[in-house]
Design a protein around this motif. Sequence first.
Motif, PDB file in Angstrom:
ATOM      1  N   GLY A   1       0.825  -1.206   0.000  1.00 14.29           N
ATOM      2  CA  GLY A   1       0.000   0.000   0.000  1.00 14.29           C
ATOM      3  C   GLY A   1       0.854   1.249   0.000  1.00 14.29           C
ATOM      4  O   GLY A   1       1.851   1.309   0.728  1.00 14.29           O
ATOM      5  N   GLY A   2       0.524   2.223  -0.862  1.00 13.31           N
ATOM      6  CA  GLY A   2       1.309   3.456  -0.906  1.00 13.31           C
ATOM      7  C   GLY A   2       2.747   3.171  -1.265  1.00 13.31           C
ATOM      8  O   GLY A   2       3.052   2.605  -2.304  1.00 13.31           O
ATOM      9  N   GLU A   3       3.691   3.548  -0.365  1.00  7.70           N
ATOM     10  CA  GLU A   3       5.112   3.312  -0.606  1.00  7.70           C
ATOM     11  C   GLU A   3       5.636   2.093   0.162  1.00  7.70           C
ATOM     12  O   GLU A   3       6.823   1.924   0.346  1.00  7.70           O
ATOM     13  N   GLU A   4       4.724   1.230   0.592  1.00  3.88           N
ATOM     14  CA  GLU A   4       5.108   0.028   1.330  1.00  3.88           C
ATOM     15  C   GLU A   4       5.017  -1.221   0.455  1.00  3.88           C
ATOM     16  O   GLU A   4       4.097  -1.348  -0.373  1.00  3.88           O
ATOM     17  N   PHE A   5       5.964  -2.129   0.667  1.00  5.10           N
ATOM     18  CA  PHE A   5       5.992  -3.412  -0.056  1.00  5.10           C
ATOM     19  C   PHE A   5       6.118  -4.540   0.965  1.00  5.10           C
ATOM     20  O   PHE A   5       6.658  -4.338   2.065  1.00  5.10           O
ATOM     21  N   SER A   6       5.629  -5.709   0.593  1.00  6.18           N
ATOM     22  CA  SER A   6       5.722  -6.867   1.486  1.00  6.18           C
ATOM     23  C   SER A   6       6.339  -8.048   0.731  1.00  6.18           C
ATOM     24  O   SER A   6       6.115  -8.226  -0.473  1.00  6.18           O
ATOM     25  N   LEU A   7       7.129  -8.852   1.453  1.00  5.99           N
ATOM     26  CA  LEU A   7       7.779 -10.027   0.873  1.00  5.99           C
ATOM     27  C   LEU A   7       7.528 -11.230   1.771  1.00  5.99           C
ATOM     28  O   LEU A   7       7.544 -11.111   2.998  1.00  5.99           O
ATOM     29  N   LEU A   8       7.301 -12.370   1.141  1.00  3.47           N
ATOM     30  CA  LEU A   8       7.234 -13.627   1.878  1.00  3.47           C
ATOM     31  C   LEU A   8       8.348 -14.534   1.382  1.00  3.47           C
ATOM     32  O   LEU A   8       8.429 -14.843   0.189  1.00  3.47           O
ATOM     33  N   LEU A   9       9.221 -14.934   2.269  1.00  2.00           N
ATOM     34  CA  LEU A   9      10.322 -15.834   1.940  1.00  2.00           C
ATOM     35  C   LEU A   9      10.008 -17.210   2.517  1.00  2.00           C
ATOM     36  O   LEU A   9       9.680 -17.335   3.691  1.00  2.00           O
ATOM     37  N   VAL A  10      10.126 -18.220   1.677  1.00  2.00           N
ATOM     38  CA  VAL A  10       9.769 -19.585   2.091  1.00  2.00           C
ATOM     39  C   VAL A  10      11.033 -20.415   2.265  1.00  2.00           C
ATOM     40  O   VAL A  10      11.915 -20.428   1.394  1.00  2.00           O
ATOM     41  N   ASP A  11      11.112 -21.110   3.410  1.00  2.00           N
ATOM     42  CA  ASP A  11      12.208 -22.041   3.694  1.00  2.00           C
ATOM     43  C   ASP A  11      13.592 -21.394   3.577  1.00  2.00           C
ATOM     44  O   ASP A  11      14.465 -21.880   2.854  1.00  2.00           O
ATOM     45  N   VAL A  12      13.761 -20.258   4.224  1.00  2.00           N
ATOM     46  CA  VAL A  12      15.096 -19.654   4.326  1.00  2.00           C
ATOM     47  C   VAL A  12      15.443 -19.535   5.815  1.00  2.00           C
ATOM     48  O   VAL A  12      14.555 -19.384   6.663  1.00  2.00           O
ATOM     49  N   THR A  13      16.707 -19.602   6.112  1.00  2.00           N
ATOM     50  CA  THR A  13      17.136 -19.477   7.506  1.00  2.00           C
ATOM     51  C   THR A  13      17.035 -18.024   7.952  1.00  2.00           C
ATOM     52  O   THR A  13      16.947 -17.102   7.127  1.00  2.00           O
ATOM     53  N   SER A  14      17.062 -17.817   9.259  1.00  2.00           N
ATOM     54  CA  SER A  14      16.992 -16.449   9.812  1.00  2.00           C
ATOM     55  C   SER A  14      18.163 -15.607   9.311  1.00  2.00           C
ATOM     56  O   SER A  14      17.998 -14.419   8.969  1.00  2.00           O
ATOM     57  N   GLN A  15      19.339 -16.205   9.246  1.00  2.00           N
ATOM     58  CA  GLN A  15      20.524 -15.487   8.789  1.00  2.00           C
ATOM     59  C   GLN A  15      20.392 -15.101   7.328  1.00  2.00           C
ATOM     60  O   GLN A  15      20.713 -13.964   6.936  1.00  2.00           O
ATOM     61  N   ASN A  16      19.917 -16.051   6.505  1.00  2.00           N
ATOM     62  CA  ASN A  16      19.732 -15.762   5.073  1.00  2.00           C
ATOM     63  C   ASN A  16      18.698 -14.673   4.855  1.00  2.00           C
ATOM     64  O   ASN A  16      18.844 -13.816   3.974  1.00  2.00           O
ATOM     65  N   ALA A  17      17.638 -14.720   5.638  1.00  2.00           N
ATOM     66  CA  ALA A  17      16.585 -13.708   5.516  1.00  2.00           C
ATOM     67  C   ALA A  17      17.144 -12.326   5.833  1.00  2.00           C
ATOM     68  O   ALA A  17      16.839 -11.338   5.145  1.00  2.00           O
ATOM     69  N   LEU A  18      17.968 -12.243   6.872  1.00  2.00           N
ATOM     70  CA  LEU A  18      18.579 -10.971   7.238  1.00  2.00           C
ATOM     71  C   LEU A  18      19.502 -10.484   6.134  1.00  2.00           C
ATOM     72  O   LEU A  18      19.512  -9.278   5.796  1.00  2.00           O
ATOM     73  N   GLU A  19      20.276 -11.405   5.556  1.00  2.00           N
ATOM     74  CA  GLU A  19      21.181 -11.029   4.466  1.00  2.00           C
ATOM     75  C   GLU A  19      20.408 -10.524   3.256  1.00  2.00           C
ATOM     76  O   GLU A  19      20.815  -9.575   2.585  1.00  2.00           O
ATOM     77  N   ILE A  20      19.269 -11.183   2.947  1.00  2.00           N
ATOM     78  CA  ILE A  20      18.435 -10.734   1.819  1.00  2.00           C
ATOM     79  C   ILE A  20      17.905  -9.336   2.076  1.00  2.00           C
ATOM     80  O   ILE A  20      17.920  -8.469   1.190  1.00  2.00           O
ATOM     81  N   ALA A  21      17.432  -9.081   3.310  1.00  2.00           N
ATOM     82  CA  ALA A  21      16.889  -7.758   3.648  1.00  2.00           C
ATOM     83  C   ALA A  21      17.966  -6.680   3.523  1.00  2.00           C
ATOM     84  O   ALA A  21      17.726  -5.589   2.974  1.00  2.00           O
ATOM     85  N   GLN A  22      19.145  -6.973   4.021  1.00  2.00           N
ATOM     86  CA  GLN A  22      20.241  -6.005   3.936  1.00  2.00           C
ATOM     87  C   GLN A  22      20.668  -5.785   2.485  1.00  2.00           C
ATOM     88  O   GLN A  22      21.017  -4.664   2.086  1.00  2.00           O
ATOM     89  N   LYS A  23      20.631  -6.840   1.699  1.00  2.00           N
ATOM     90  CA  LYS A  23      20.990  -6.723   0.282  1.00  2.00           C
ATOM     91  C   LYS A  23      19.989  -5.832  -0.440  1.00  2.00           C
ATOM     92  O   LYS A  23      20.351  -5.044  -1.325  1.00  2.00           O
TER      93      LYS A  23
END
Length: 477
Positions: A396-418
């Motif tokens: 909505g507006g300037e917001e976006f949402s992502l769903l990541l399936v079967d990734v580790t917490s560390q990988n998810a953090l790395e994706i967000a930072q990337k």
Amino acid sequence: MRLKTKVVVIIAGLLLSVSITGSIINYLKSVHDTQNQLQNTSLPLSVDNIYTEIQQRMIEPLLVSSLMSNDTFLRDWLMEGETDINGISRYLTEIQQKYDIFTTFLVSDKTKSYYHPRGIIDIINEQNSADAWYFKFKAQNEPYEINLDHNVNLGDFLIMFINYKVMNYKNELIGVTGVGVRLLNIEEMLTSFKTKYKYDVYFVDQNGEITLFSKGLNKRGNIAHSEGLREINEVIKSGIQTQFEYKDKDGEYLLNTKYIEKLKLHLFVEINKKEYMNELKKTFYANLAISLLVTLLVTLIIIYTINLYQKQLVQLASEDALTGLANRRKFNEYFEKLYKLYKKSVNSITLLLIDIDDFKGVNDTHGHLIGDEALVRVAQILRMELRASDMIARWGGEEFSLLLVDVTSQNALEIAQKICCAIKEDPIMNELLQRQLTVSIGLGELSSLESQDGLVHKVDNALYEAKKAGKDQVVVA
């Protein structure tokens, strides 16, 4: 008339026309092809198949007769003087019961006694015409013969006898043994051919008499007196021609004949074309009915589909018009599906909520058109940075949402930072805005006791903390 109704009527009319026209063309072609196939292929092949099956039906009785003629007990019994009549009766009874044969017999050449499972039932005599078969067979060189005969001692049934010579150890004739098969069994076999091949099968002797036939056959007597067959009687007997066409009051027939030397009988295999064509007509009407039913079903499916899509388009579009990403409704539906699979086939679900920092300033400084271009570019960057299996949506507006399936917490953090780095360092975006654009991201993984709304609330709080802490960063819930 509304456009939707016109489309349905036109499609239904075309389908109906094609179905009916196709059914008629196929029927006419089938009639032509079937007649040619019957005459040139099916009927001749069926004659060979039927002939082979008749031969096979005769193999077991023939083998039994051969077995009996070579049986050491039977030979020795004849050579030792035929003293134990009960013994030979038991032997013939056992053979009869074991192979389920109508009758078994033994004729002694020495005493001329005719042995049967019941004992001695006759003494053959050369002056008796009913016994002529024995003396005629005895004079032949062949080890066995097959013939049709009546036997007053066996109920005067017409029986197919398979006679086999019994020789002593010096290869001298000491008797004749064999089996008899009732023609009732033959009639059942002929009836089975009607069921299996749709052909009438019957036998005609050398004098033209219809000898063996099924109950369903509408022909009796001599073919010389049968309408249609009388015209081809002589040609059939000559054996020059084996395929014929003839007519009688019941229809038109295709006929193939084959002379069976061992039986001294002509095998007749014929089909009533009218009867066969009636089957094609039934098939035609069945195909026509199926075509109409299919047309009706297709029409109903078209109407249902049009209505379904019309309602869906009116109620909701599943795609965000500006960015081409999924909208919030589609995102929630996908999230719900994943949630049902959680801990079954999906091991982890991670949610990212992304908010563009100071986006109001972009619109105020550059205008809404540039702001829209910035949103589109962010969507493009997200597509490039994520897997095809990840769900990306405009929240909505300037917001976006992502769903990541079967990734580790560390990988998810790395994706967000990337993602943060990719948007911030994107040259196209920097050129468009003449400055860097940053985003704040809230990240959280679904726990086993957490609901969908609970995860969204948790990640939304993390996003708020990222904004509060100075933006351009990732906060893990």
